[in-house]
Design a protein around this motif. Sequence first.
Motif, PDB file in Angstrom:
ATOM      1  N   LYS A 291      -2.046  -3.641  -7.824  1.00 49.57           N
ATOM      2  CA  LYS A 291      -0.766  -3.831  -7.135  1.00 49.57           C
ATOM      3  C   LYS A 291      -0.864  -4.989  -6.130  1.00 49.57           C
ATOM      4  O   LYS A 291       0.061  -5.790  -6.000  1.00 49.57           O
ATOM      5  CB  LYS A 291      -0.409  -2.512  -6.411  1.00 49.57           C
TER       6      LYS A 291
ATOM      7  N   THR B 123      -2.403   7.906   0.812  1.00 47.57           N
ATOM      8  CA  THR B 123      -3.801   7.613   1.131  1.00 47.57           C
ATOM      9  C   THR B 123      -3.912   6.945   2.497  1.00 47.57           C
ATOM     10  O   THR B 123      -3.198   5.988   2.801  1.00 47.57           O
ATOM     11  CB  THR B 123      -4.405   6.688   0.049  1.00 47.57           C
TER      12      THR B 123
ATOM     13  N   TYR C  48      -5.679   4.700   5.336  1.00 46.19           N
ATOM     14  CA  TYR C  48      -6.573   3.534   5.283  1.00 46.19           C
ATOM     15  C   TYR C  48      -6.642   2.879   6.653  1.00 46.19           C
ATOM     16  O   TYR C  48      -5.763   3.068   7.500  1.00 46.19           O
ATOM     17  CB  TYR C  48      -6.082   2.518   4.252  1.00 46.19           C
TER      18      TYR C  48
ATOM     19  N   ALA D 100       1.705   1.619  -3.569  1.00 50.90           N
ATOM     20  CA  ALA D 100       0.567   1.852  -4.460  1.00 50.90           C
ATOM     21  C   ALA D 100      -0.141   3.162  -4.156  1.00 50.90           C
ATOM     22  O   ALA D 100      -0.612   3.850  -5.066  1.00 50.90           O
ATOM     23  CB  ALA D 100      -0.422   0.691  -4.334  1.00 50.90           C
ATOM     24  N   ALA D 101      -0.234   3.523  -2.917  1.00 52.20           N
ATOM     25  CA  ALA D 101      -0.987   4.735  -2.564  1.00 52.20           C
ATOM     26  C   ALA D 101      -0.319   5.388  -1.354  1.00 52.20           C
ATOM     27  O   ALA D 101      -0.835   5.351  -0.244  1.00 52.20           O
ATOM     28  CB  ALA D 101      -2.440   4.377  -2.236  1.00 52.20           C
TER      29      ALA D 101
ATOM     30  N   LEU E 268       0.834  -1.202   0.000  1.00 49.64           N
ATOM     31  CA  LEU E 268       0.000   0.000   0.000  1.00 49.64           C
ATOM     32  C   LEU E 268       0.865   1.248   0.000  1.00 49.64           C
ATOM     33  O   LEU E 268       0.510   2.265  -0.579  1.00 49.64           O
ATOM     34  CB  LEU E 268      -0.940  -0.002   1.212  1.00 49.64           C
TER      35      LEU E 268
ATOM     36  N   ILE F  85      -4.711   0.260  -6.805  1.00 48.74           N
ATOM     37  CA  ILE F  85      -4.335  -0.439  -5.559  1.00 48.74           C
ATOM     38  C   ILE F  85      -4.589  -1.931  -5.709  1.00 48.74           C
ATOM     39  O   ILE F  85      -3.735  -2.760  -5.375  1.00 48.74           O
ATOM     40  CB  ILE F  85      -5.134   0.138  -4.352  1.00 48.74           C
TER      41      ILE F  85
END
Lengths: 349, 795
Positions: free
Chosen positions: B785, B737, B739, B733-734, B730, B782
Motif C-alpha cells: 500500500k 495496528t 505503530y 492498510a492496517a 496506514l 502494508i
Amino acid sequence: MIEELKSKLNLIESNYISKIQACQDLKQLQDLQVAAVGRKGELTELLKSLKDLSLEEKKEFGPLSNALKTKLVSLFEAKTAELETAAINEELNKADLDLTLPSYPFNKGGRHPLAIAQKRMTDILSKLGFVWAHGPFIEDAYHNFDALNIPAHHPARDMQDTFFVKNTNKTDFVLRTHTSGVQIRTMQKQRPPIRIMAPGRVFRKDALDATHSPVFHQIEGLYVDKNVSLADLKRDLTVFMKGLFGKKAEVRFRPSFFPFTEPSVEVDVKCVFCEGKDKNCPVCKGSGWKEMLGAGIVHPNVLRNCNIDPEVYSGYAFGMGVERLAMFSLDIKDIRTFYENDIRILEQF
Amino acid sequence: MKILYSWLKDFIDLDLTPEELAGKLTVLGMEVEEIKKTGADFDDIYAAKIVKINAHPNSEKLHLVDLETKDGAKRVVCGAQNIAEGQTVPLANVGSRLGKIYLKPAEIRGVISEGMLCSADELGLAAERQKGIMILDPKIPVGTDVKTLYGKADAIFDVSLTPNRPDLMSHLGIARELSVLLNIPLKKREWKKYKGEGSALKINIHTEDDGCARYTGRIIRGVKNTESPAWMKERLLAMGVNPKNALVDITNYVLFEIGHPMHAFDLNHLEGGEINVRWAQENENFLALDDTQRTLTPQNLVIADGKKAVALAGVMGGKGDSILPETKDIFLEGAYFYPPCINKTSKKFALSTESSQRFERGVDIEGCLNSIEMATALVLEICGGEPSEINDVYPNPYRPAQIEFKPEDLEKILGMEIDRERLKDIFGRLGADLKTSDSGAWLFTPGSYRRDLNHKWDLAEEAARYIGLENLAADGDGTTHATLYFGENPKAVDLGEKFSDALAGLGFYECKNFDFVSQKDLGLFSFSDKTAVEIKNPLADGMEFLRPNLLMSLLKNIALNQNFGRHDLALFEYGKTFSLQKGFPLETFSLGAVMCGKTPREKFFMNPQCKVGFYGLKGAAENILRDFEGVTFQPSKNAPSHMHPKICMDILLNNKKIGFLGQVHPLTLKAYDIKQDVYAFEFDVKNLEKLFDAQQFKKAREISAFPASKRDLSVVIDKNITFDKVRQVLKMAAPDTKYNLIDLYQGSNLPEGKKSITLSFDFISKEKTLTDAEVNKAVEAILAKLKSDLGAELR
C-alpha cells in the motif's frame, strides 16, 4: 537377558548421575542429556530391547527403566536451572553502573498554590454537601450590587473601588467585586433547598502591595431552606474551619456588618503560629486571632429580590478569601507572589 | 476611631481593665486594633538632680551618674546619651513599680546601680515623645513624686467600626452599647439650657430633598476666645486632635463626646445676615480651611451666607470665616446632611474629616438641638458671651418606626432559646420604647440614632450581639434541615480540573495571572481595541484591557523566569478570555500552555542532542485532548501574526477551529524580551463541554489475550510527503495496528529528494496468536500500500 539389561540400567544410572553432578557447563549438560535420554540416547536405545523380552520380563523391566528415565530427566532439569541461575548471576556481577549519576529529569509539574488552597476548601465543602456553582466575571450592577441589598450610593459602588467596563450598550457592567452575585444567579434559577459553593476570581480597585491585589479569589457559600438559623451557620463553619486547620482549631464568631446578611458575623481562627501567645506575632499581629471569613443570615431583601419568601425560607451565606488562607497556610508573606508565577515558588508545591 | 477610657466613665460606671473592656467591645462587633495606655502607671518614681556624670570603668558607652535624691546622694549606671549635669530626671529605686515590673537590684558591668533613670517609654508616658532619659522641668524640686505630674493611668482604644453604626462614633455611643451589654444604667449628662435673646440668622434650606434635612443654629456674641481648659485639651490630644482655641476645641469636643459634628463661623465674616444651604454652582471656587482651593460642581453641598459659600457642608469650613483667637461673635451650626451627598463630596476631593466620616454614615437627626445646647453651655462656661435664640429649621421631623416582632421570630433566626427577661432588658435599654401588644407581639421603637434597625432580622442581630455569639450552640440540633440533593459541577470547572491535573502530571506548572493587559499587548497579537473589553477606570497604565488570550500573560511569565536564570519552562493557565461583541462583553474559559528551553530528555546526560521542540508541546496537547473525539490538528493555512508562519497548527473540533498550537513568532518574543524559542498552544474549552461529562463512566474496551508480534519496516519515500499522508495510508492498510515512528533519516546515502522512515508495528489479534506467516503477510500488505500510494521503496 533380563539380568544383563538390569546391570546396563545400573551402569547408565551411576554413570550419568556422577556426570550430571560434575558438569559445570550448560552446553556440556545439554550434550549429556541428549546422550542419555535423547532420541538416540543410551537409555532410549536400551529401552528398544524391551520388545525382545517376555511378558513377565516386560512387566519387571518396563517400570524400572521408566523410573530411571524420569529420575534422569528431573536431574537434568534441576542441574540446568542451577547452571542458568549461576550464569545470570555471573552476568549481573559484571554490571558496572554508577548508580549515583543524575536521574532522568522528569518535570515535576504542579498546580498553582491558589488552586491547591482552593481545592482544599472545595473538598471540605463538598463533603458538607455544597455543590459547585459559578458565574460571570463581568457582572451587571444588578447582580453585583442591587440584588444584594447594596444601595446605589454605597461607597463600594464608587469608581475608586470597583472596575467599570467601558462598553457601547447601556447596561452598567462591572468586574465582579465578590462572588456573591452567584448567590443571586443561583436563587433566580433554582428553588430551595439550595446548598452551593462558588469559588472564583474577584476584582477590586486596590493598588498592588504586599497584602492587596486588584485580582484575588474568593469562595462563596450559600444554604437556603426552611428553618436555617445562625446556629446552623455556626456549626457548619466551625466544621469547615476545623477541616481546614485541624480538629483542635479554635474558632471565634464576632458580630459584623454586610449589606447582604443580617445578622452578620466574622469568623476568626486562633493563630496557628503563636496560638495567641506571642505579642509580636507577625501573622496575627499579637491579637491571637486571624480573621478568616465573613458570613451571616441571608438578608430578607436578598431573598425577596430572588422571589423567595423570607417568612417561609431562610438561609446563610459566607465568603472567604483564598489568598488569605493560602498565605496563612503556605507561609507566603506577599500576595504578589501568587501572580508573579516564579517557577522557584511554583515548583515548591 | 479613638476612645478614651476615662471619657467613657463620664457615661457609665465601668470596673474593667483596658484588656477586659477591649474583649467586651470585640463581643459587640467592634474590632480593637490597639490599646495605648497613658498616664502614670508607676509608683515610687521621684525627681532627682544629676550632680556629676563619671565614666564607667569597664564600658565606653555607660556612665556612672551621681545624683541628689530625696534619700541623699546616690550613684546609678546609665547608658543614655542625652543626660547632662544639672538636669532633673525621674529616678526609680529598688522596689519601684513600672507597670507590672518591680525594679530589682542590679550590677552593671561590675558596678552596682542604686536605681534606674527612666525614659518616657519606660514610664509608659509615650505621649511625652521624648527619646532617651526623660528630662523634667528644672523647676521641679528634688523628691517630687513624678506620678503627681501626670494624669491618672488611662487607655486610648483604637476601634474599627462597621459602616452601619454611625451611632458608635462617639463616647456616648460606645457607652450606650456597653450599658446594654453589661446591663448597667447610662448616666445622663445634663447641660444647662439657654433660651437666648434676639433672633439667630435666617436659615434657608434649598436642598431639603437630598441635601439637608435639618439645620439648627444660634449666635453667641461677645465671647472671649481663650485657650481651652487643660482637661479638654488632654481629651482632644487623646483623640489625636491638636487643641487650637476654646471655640474650635468645643466644637471638636462635642463631636467626640456625642458624635454630632458641629461648625462655628465667625459671625462678622458672614454677609447678608442669612445662611443658605444650597448646591454649589458649576465651577464655583472655594478656599477651605486647609488652604486648598477647590472647584465645586452642583453635586457639592455648600453653606453660604448672603453672598458666597462659607463651608463645604459637613466636610470642611472655609478659610475666610474661620474662628480665630480674636473672634468675638460666632454662629454655631448643628445640622443633618444626607449621607450620600457628603460621601460624594468627600470622595471627590479625597477629603475625609472627622465631620464627613460621621455625616456620610448618618448622624442622629434628633441630636441637632442637643449639640447646639451642649456647645452653648461649654462656650458660656469657658468663653462667656450672650446667646441668641435657636433657629431650628426642620421641615419634616423624624417619625420613629415601630418594629413588631415575636421573641420566637428571633429564636428561629438565631437557632437558640432566648431568656425573655434578658430580651426585655436588651430592648428596654436599646430603644426609645418597648411595648407588648394584646396578641403577644412586642412593639419596639428604636432610638433616632439607630436608623439601621428596621425589622426582626436586625433585632435578631442585636439579640445575638448582646447575648454573645459565644453562647450560641455550635451543634445546632445536630441535623441539617436541607434535603440534600445531588448537583453536577459546571462543566467548565470539571474540564479545567481535568486539563490542569493532566498538564501538571506532564510536568507543566500552573500559573495565575491578572486579567488586565495593555493596548501594546493587544497590538502585538493583532487584536483590535474595538473588540477588546476595556476598563473605564483602570488601576494603572498597562491595565486598561481584559485579556483576549492567555498567551500574552504566559509570555510575561517566561520573561520573568528567564531573568532569574530559569529558561527551561513548561507553564499553563486555565482562565477566562474576554471579547466585546456588538457592545456586549463576552467571556469564555480557555486553556493556554507554553514550553521553552530544554525538555527533560535534552537535559538528561545521555543522548541530549535530539531536540524535542515543537513536538513536545504537541505531545502535551494531544495527550490531554486524547479523549475528545473529533479533535484534530492541522497545519495552519494562515497562522496568526504572533505565531511562526510555518510552525503553527490549528486545533480543530469537527473541522471548526478552536485554538492553535505552534512556535511563537520571534518578533512577539522580542517584544516581551524573551531570548529563546517558545512553543505554545491555546484553545477555547467552550465547545469541548458538550463532549465531556465528568459523571459519565467510560466503558471498558475488550483487550486481546494473545501476544503481539513486533515488526520494523524501513521505507524510502519522497522528502515532501508529510507524515500525515503516511498516517492516512496506514489507516487504510492496517486500521487496527499500533505503530510508532522510530526513525526519520534524510542523509547522504539516500537518493536526492528522498527520506527514510522506520516504523515499528505491533501486530495483534483478538482471536489467536499470529503465526510468522500471517505477520509477514500483513507487513507485505502494508508495504504494498505504501508503494502504490506513496511510491515507497523498501530500504
